[in-house]
Design an enzyme around this catalytic site. Sequence first.
Site, PDB file in Angstrom:
ATOM      1  N   LEU A  99       0.869  -1.168   0.000  1.00 44.87           N
ATOM      2  CA  LEU A  99       0.000   0.000   0.000  1.00 44.87           C
ATOM      3  C   LEU A  99       0.910   1.223   0.000  1.00 44.87           C
ATOM      4  O   LEU A  99       1.935   1.234   0.674  1.00 44.87           O
ATOM      5  CB  LEU A  99      -0.901   0.036   1.250  1.00 44.87           C
ATOM      6  N   ASP A 100       0.533   2.249  -0.764  1.00 45.82           N
ATOM      7  CA  ASP A 100       1.311   3.486  -0.754  1.00 45.82           C
ATOM      8  C   ASP A 100       1.411   4.024   0.662  1.00 45.82           C
ATOM      9  O   ASP A 100       0.543   3.775   1.506  1.00 45.82           O
ATOM     10  CB  ASP A 100       0.647   4.542  -1.649  1.00 45.82           C
ATOM     11  N   ARG A 101       2.445   4.801   0.925  1.00 46.06           N
ATOM     12  CA  ARG A 101       2.662   5.360   2.261  1.00 46.06           C
ATOM     13  C   ARG A 101       1.397   6.017   2.814  1.00 46.06           C
ATOM     14  O   ARG A 101       1.026   5.821   3.977  1.00 46.06           O
ATOM     15  CB  ARG A 101       3.791   6.397   2.219  1.00 46.06           C
ATOM     16  N   THR A 149      -1.737   5.642   1.882  1.00 47.94           N
ATOM     17  CA  THR A 149      -2.959   4.833   1.813  1.00 47.94           C
ATOM     18  C   THR A 149      -3.040   3.980   3.075  1.00 47.94           C
ATOM     19  O   THR A 149      -2.051   3.369   3.487  1.00 47.94           O
ATOM     20  CB  THR A 149      -2.939   3.917   0.578  1.00 47.94           C
ATOM     21  N   ARG A 185      -5.350   5.788  -8.281  1.00 45.30           N
ATOM     22  CA  ARG A 185      -5.008   7.210  -8.322  1.00 45.30           C
ATOM     23  C   ARG A 185      -4.996   7.746  -9.756  1.00 45.30           C
ATOM     24  O   ARG A 185      -5.509   8.834 -10.030  1.00 45.30           O
ATOM     25  CB  ARG A 185      -3.653   7.418  -7.639  1.00 45.30           C
TER      26      ARG A 185
END
EC number: 5.4.99.-
Length: 307
Positions: free
Chosen positions: A142-144, A146, A243
């Site tokens: 997961l992105d930082r 998110t 995104r």
Amino acid sequence: MIRKPPGPRRKPEAARPFSVTEAGELLPYLLDKLAGRGRNSVKSMLARGQVSVNGQTVTAYNHPLKPGDLVSVSKERIDEKPALVGLSILHEDDDLIVVEKEAGLLSISSPREAGELTAYRQLTEHVRRENPKNRIFVVHRLDRDTSGVMMFAKSERIQQALQTNWQEAVKERAYIALVEGSVKKPEGTISSWLKESKTLKMYSSPYPGDGQHAVTHYKRLQSNGSFSLLEVRLETGRKNQIRVHMQDIGHPIVGDKKYGSRSKAIGRLGLHACVLEFEHPGTGERLRFESPIPKAFLNPFRNGFAP
């Protein structure tokens, strides 16, 4: 049988402090200072939480030390596990760990983020408390910024089984997205071919077949003149897929400056992994984990909110 009165309670032995004079890593430092103790003995002390650096319990062998650090070694086993930061464990078994990650915590660091606190680093320390040889393996990220549900494997075999059969193993993967503007269609599907630019930004290619095919399904949950709350389901799992696709339809995710957002309404990225359902690669059991919608995502729909 006559019992003797209990004697005075033994006080725990004080921790033995050492002052660091040269930069290095924790395990070699301890092996040098604790002469006479074998490597496995020192590793076990680390795993049991008997070593602290500047007052914080440390279990990682390669923890970096710098001059002036104070390393303390206690002869008393510490049973309490150090608290996880920005992370909570939802499920753990012999094969995998499912966690809920907060926004702001890296899943795993890249070379330019070396030394930062990550989910990977904390969970590695967590499993090594039981056995210093234990490891964890990245399955997905997961992105930082998110938040939500993600999982790690405890062996390379389980990691490969999940990654090789990801489409078949994962039965449901859903997100909640807070986006800018009023999404008109109650539901829809976005399909494109994703590529990565030289600046590491993902984008949809105008040419079919040029890049990785990505498919995103969405359903509108709430909407007003300024924001929409969407349930998003992934048919494919490409880097930054949601995104990019939200930007493609003219409704970038709130707080996502990289992909066109101008709003800072909630002080974070408006993306949350709310559902992960998959078939356990070891047992065949179907497991489902859910994380509630962050309260901040609902603030824009409350009376009196000023975007």
